[in-house]
Scaffold this motif. Structure first.
Motif, PDB file in Angstrom:
ATOM      1  N   MET A   3       0.842  -1.198   0.000  1.00  0.00           N
ATOM      2  CA  MET A   3       0.000   0.000   0.000  1.00  0.00           C
ATOM      3  C   MET A   3       0.882   1.254   0.000  1.00  0.00           C
ATOM      4  N   PRO A   4       0.603   2.243  -0.849  1.00  0.00           N
ATOM      5  CA  PRO A   4       1.422   3.457  -0.872  1.00  0.00           C
ATOM      6  C   PRO A   4       1.399   4.187   0.465  1.00  0.00           C
ATOM      7  N   SER A   5       2.468   4.898   0.739  1.00  0.00           N
ATOM      8  CA  SER A   5       2.604   5.643   1.990  1.00  0.00           C
ATOM      9  C   SER A   5       1.675   6.849   2.029  1.00  0.00           C
ATOM     10  N   LEU A   6       1.505   7.399   3.235  1.00  0.00           N
ATOM     11  CA  LEU A   6       0.704   8.612   3.377  1.00  0.00           C
ATOM     12  C   LEU A   6       1.349   9.790   2.650  1.00  0.00           C
ATOM     13  N   LEU A   7       2.678   9.834   2.662  1.00  0.00           N
ATOM     14  CA  LEU A   7       3.349  10.919   1.945  1.00  0.00           C
ATOM     15  C   LEU A   7       3.099  10.798   0.441  1.00  0.00           C
ATOM     16  N   HIS A   8       3.054   9.569  -0.052  1.00  0.00           N
ATOM     17  CA  HIS A   8       2.742   9.384  -1.469  1.00  0.00           C
ATOM     18  C   HIS A   8       1.335   9.898  -1.774  1.00  0.00           C
ATOM     19  N   ALA A   9       0.390   9.618  -0.884  1.00  0.00           N
ATOM     20  CA  ALA A   9      -0.975  10.119  -1.075  1.00  0.00           C
ATOM     21  C   ALA A   9      -0.989  11.647  -1.116  1.00  0.00           C
ATOM     22  N   PHE A  10      -0.170  12.265  -0.265  1.00  0.00           N
ATOM     23  CA  PHE A  10      -0.081  13.726  -0.280  1.00  0.00           C
ATOM     24  C   PHE A  10       0.492  14.218  -1.606  1.00  0.00           C
ATOM     25  N   TYR A  11       1.575  13.583  -2.056  1.00  0.00           N
ATOM     26  CA  TYR A  11       2.163  13.979  -3.333  1.00  0.00           C
ATOM     27  C   TYR A  11       1.148  13.808  -4.470  1.00  0.00           C
ATOM     28  N   ALA A  12       0.429  12.690  -4.456  1.00  0.00           N
ATOM     29  CA  ALA A  12      -0.545  12.437  -5.521  1.00  0.00           C
ATOM     30  C   ALA A  12      -1.618  13.513  -5.556  1.00  0.00           C
ATOM     31  N   TYR A  13      -1.909  14.082  -4.392  1.00  0.00           N
ATOM     32  CA  TYR A  13      -2.906  15.161  -4.325  1.00  0.00           C
ATOM     33  C   TYR A  13      -2.271  16.521  -4.641  1.00  0.00           C
ATOM     34  N   ALA A  14      -1.113  16.793  -4.040  1.00  0.00           N
ATOM     35  CA  ALA A  14      -0.573  18.153  -4.066  1.00  0.00           C
ATOM     36  C   ALA A  14       0.233  18.477  -5.319  1.00  0.00           C
ATOM     37  N   VAL A  15       1.055  17.541  -5.771  1.00  0.00           N
ATOM     38  CA  VAL A  15       1.948  17.862  -6.892  1.00  0.00           C
ATOM     39  C   VAL A  15       1.185  18.271  -8.145  1.00  0.00           C
ATOM     40  N   PRO A  16       0.148  17.527  -8.554  1.00  0.00           N
ATOM     41  CA  PRO A  16      -0.585  17.976  -9.750  1.00  0.00           C
ATOM     42  C   PRO A  16      -1.182  19.370  -9.593  1.00  0.00           C
ATOM     43  N   ARG A  17      -1.621  19.712  -8.384  1.00  0.00           N
ATOM     44  CA  ARG A  17      -2.213  21.027  -8.177  1.00  0.00           C
ATOM     45  C   ARG A  17      -1.146  22.126  -8.167  1.00  0.00           C
ATOM     46  N   LEU A  18      -0.006  21.843  -7.555  1.00  0.00           N
ATOM     47  CA  LEU A  18       1.069  22.830  -7.546  1.00  0.00           C
ATOM     48  C   LEU A  18       1.612  23.074  -8.943  1.00  0.00           C
ATOM     49  N   ARG A  19       1.576  22.046  -9.784  1.00  0.00           N
ATOM     50  CA  ARG A  19       2.133  22.172 -11.135  1.00  0.00           C
ATOM     51  C   ARG A  19       1.082  22.506 -12.182  1.00  0.00           C
ATOM     52  N   GLY A  20      -0.116  22.764 -11.723  1.00  0.00           N
ATOM     53  CA  GLY A  20      -1.152  23.166 -12.660  1.00  0.00           C
ATOM     54  C   GLY A  20      -1.608  22.067 -13.590  1.00  0.00           C
ATOM     55  N   ALA A  21      -1.544  20.815 -13.127  1.00  0.00           N
ATOM     56  CA  ALA A  21      -1.965  19.697 -13.962  1.00  0.00           C
ATOM     57  C   ALA A  21      -3.482  19.679 -14.093  1.00  0.00           C
ATOM     58  N   SER A  22      -3.950  19.552 -15.293  1.00  0.00           N
ATOM     59  CA  SER A  22      -5.381  19.464 -15.565  1.00  0.00           C
ATOM     60  C   SER A  22      -5.556  19.012 -17.000  1.00  0.00           C
ATOM     61  N   GLY A  23      -6.785  18.758 -17.374  1.00  0.00           N
ATOM     62  CA  GLY A  23      -7.056  18.385 -18.747  1.00  0.00           C
ATOM     63  C   GLY A  23      -6.861  19.564 -19.685  1.00  0.00           C
ATOM     64  N   LEU A  24      -6.922  19.278 -20.972  1.00  0.00           N
ATOM     65  CA  LEU A  24      -6.694  20.287 -21.999  1.00  0.00           C
ATOM     66  C   LEU A  24      -8.026  20.672 -22.628  1.00  0.00           C
ATOM     67  N   ASP A  25      -8.416  21.920 -22.447  1.00  0.00           N
ATOM     68  CA  ASP A  25      -9.666  22.388 -23.031  1.00  0.00           C
ATOM     69  C   ASP A  25      -9.480  22.865 -24.467  1.00  0.00           C
ATOM     70  N   ASP A  26      -8.375  23.556 -24.712  1.00  0.00           N
ATOM     71  CA  ASP A  26      -8.153  24.182 -26.014  1.00  0.00           C
ATOM     72  C   ASP A  26      -6.656  24.130 -26.334  1.00  0.00           C
ATOM     73  N   PRO A  27      -6.231  23.312 -27.327  1.00  0.00           N
ATOM     74  CA  PRO A  27      -4.799  23.222 -27.653  1.00  0.00           C
ATOM     75  C   PRO A  27      -4.168  24.571 -27.980  1.00  0.00           C
ATOM     76  N   ALA A  28      -4.884  25.428 -28.692  1.00  0.00           N
ATOM     77  CA  ALA A  28      -4.322  26.733 -29.042  1.00  0.00           C
ATOM     78  C   ALA A  28      -4.102  27.590 -27.799  1.00  0.00           C
ATOM     79  N   ALA A  29      -5.053  27.527 -26.850  1.00  0.00           N
ATOM     80  CA  ALA A  29      -4.904  28.290 -25.613  1.00  0.00           C
ATOM     81  C   ALA A  29      -3.761  27.739 -24.768  1.00  0.00           C
ATOM     82  N   GLU A  30      -3.608  26.413 -24.754  1.00  0.00           N
ATOM     83  CA  GLU A  30      -2.503  25.806 -24.012  1.00  0.00           C
ATOM     84  C   GLU A  30      -1.166  26.202 -24.616  1.00  0.00           C
TER      85      GLU A  30
END
Length: 302
Positions: A1-28
């Motif tokens: 089972m992944p560690s609690l710190l891994h769970a935090f990274y899985a939650y926090a890193v994408p948000r800190l790095r602005g990870a999200s889906g792509l709405d508009d390739p030209a805008a991206e």
């Protein structure tokens, strides 16, 4: 089972790095280009904030090939090993503090000089703007140094493998060891199960990767070239290699394909797959799972 710190990274890193889906390739594309042109964009300076006492403990050099290439070595030492490290970031982001932290760990444990190229990024540049220069620079190191480790993570892992194939095809001397963490080796995104992983990877998204891959290739006809998708290329005659990847990583289908094709090509590749772990987990600071990956890496390289 992944560690609690891994769970935090899985939650926090994408948000800190602005990870999200792509709405508009030209805008991206406009967003990425604006970031590259902005005053806070770091390209020529090493981000050393995660390495305590960096200036006291390490010597830094810089040259151009023609883009910047930095070197890091422990102060007061004459390393007999070179680590040539290609950073990740989807081919659109520069070296960050996590990469530099990992580079200094390699420098310390291997008594090595680490070479960190700041290769030109997409979408302003494609693979053609740096591939030959990087291959020439790497070949100079392998020609004059008995022990050269080629390493990379994510996009940098794919780039490392592409350069390795180019050196082999040129008949140049190859690195002695290769380490690839969550390498992006199939930019065609045609690897089976890739779409299924898109639903469980909290960091990477298939639509963004597809856009970034197209920018890096520059032309759809180049996506399957070995310089762009090295996992689909000729894997014969390559040196011993270690690959790590987690199963909550959109790139794991490509890593599995690489491992299968390596076995068929009789390439000595060790593939370590970690259940339920996210993209480039092996580089994340303080993570217990990263410490285990680090032990495997040290055993492989020492």
């Amino acid at each position: 089972m992944p560690s609690l710190l891994h769970a935090f990274y899985a939650y926090a890193v994408p948000r800190l790095r602005g990870a999200s889906g792509l709405d508009d390739p030209a805008a991206e594309r406009a967003r990425v280009e604006a970031r590259h042109a902005g005053p806070d964009f770091v390209f020529r300076r090493l981000p050393t904030g995660l390495v305590p006492g960096f200036e006291r403990r390490y010597e830094v050099g810089q040259r151009r090939v023609p883009f910047p290439v930095h070197t890091i070595r422990p102060r007061g030492q004459r390393p007999r090993t070179t680590v040539y490290y290609l950073h990740g970031g989807g081919y659109v982001a520069p070296t960050d503090a996590v990469h530099v932290r990992y580079a200094t760990r390699l420098a310390r444990v291997l008594d090595a000089e680490v070479v960190l190229p700041f290769y030109p990024l997409a979408p302003e540049h494609t693979w053609r703007d740096s591939h030959d220069a990087l291959a020439d620079d790497l070949a100079e190191h392998t020609a004059r140094q008995d022990r050269v480790v080629l390493a990379g993570d994510s996009a940098g892992g794919g780039l490392a493998l592409a350069l390795l194939q180019t050196l082999r095809d040129r008949g140049a001397r190859l690195p002695t060891h290769v380490v690839l963490h969550s390498p992006w080796v199939d930019l065609t995104t045609s690897t089976p199960d890739t779409r299924d992983l898109d639903a469980i990877d909290p960091w990477l998204s298939l639509d963004k990767l597809t856009a970034y891959a197209g920018w890096w290739a520059g032309d759809a006809a180049d996506l399957a070239r070995p310089e762009v998708s090295p996992g689909l290329g000729d894997l014969t005659g390559l040196p011993p290699t270690l690959v790590t990847c987690g199963t909550r990583d959109l790139l794991v289908p490509g890593c599995r394909l690489l491992a299968d094709r390596a076995a068929a090509a009789r390439w000595p590749l060790t593939y370590l797959e970690a259940p339920d772990l996210i993209h480039v987990f092996a580089l994340l600071p303080g993570l217990p799972e990263a410490r285990r990956a680090w032990r495997h890496t040290k055993e492989f390289l020492t």
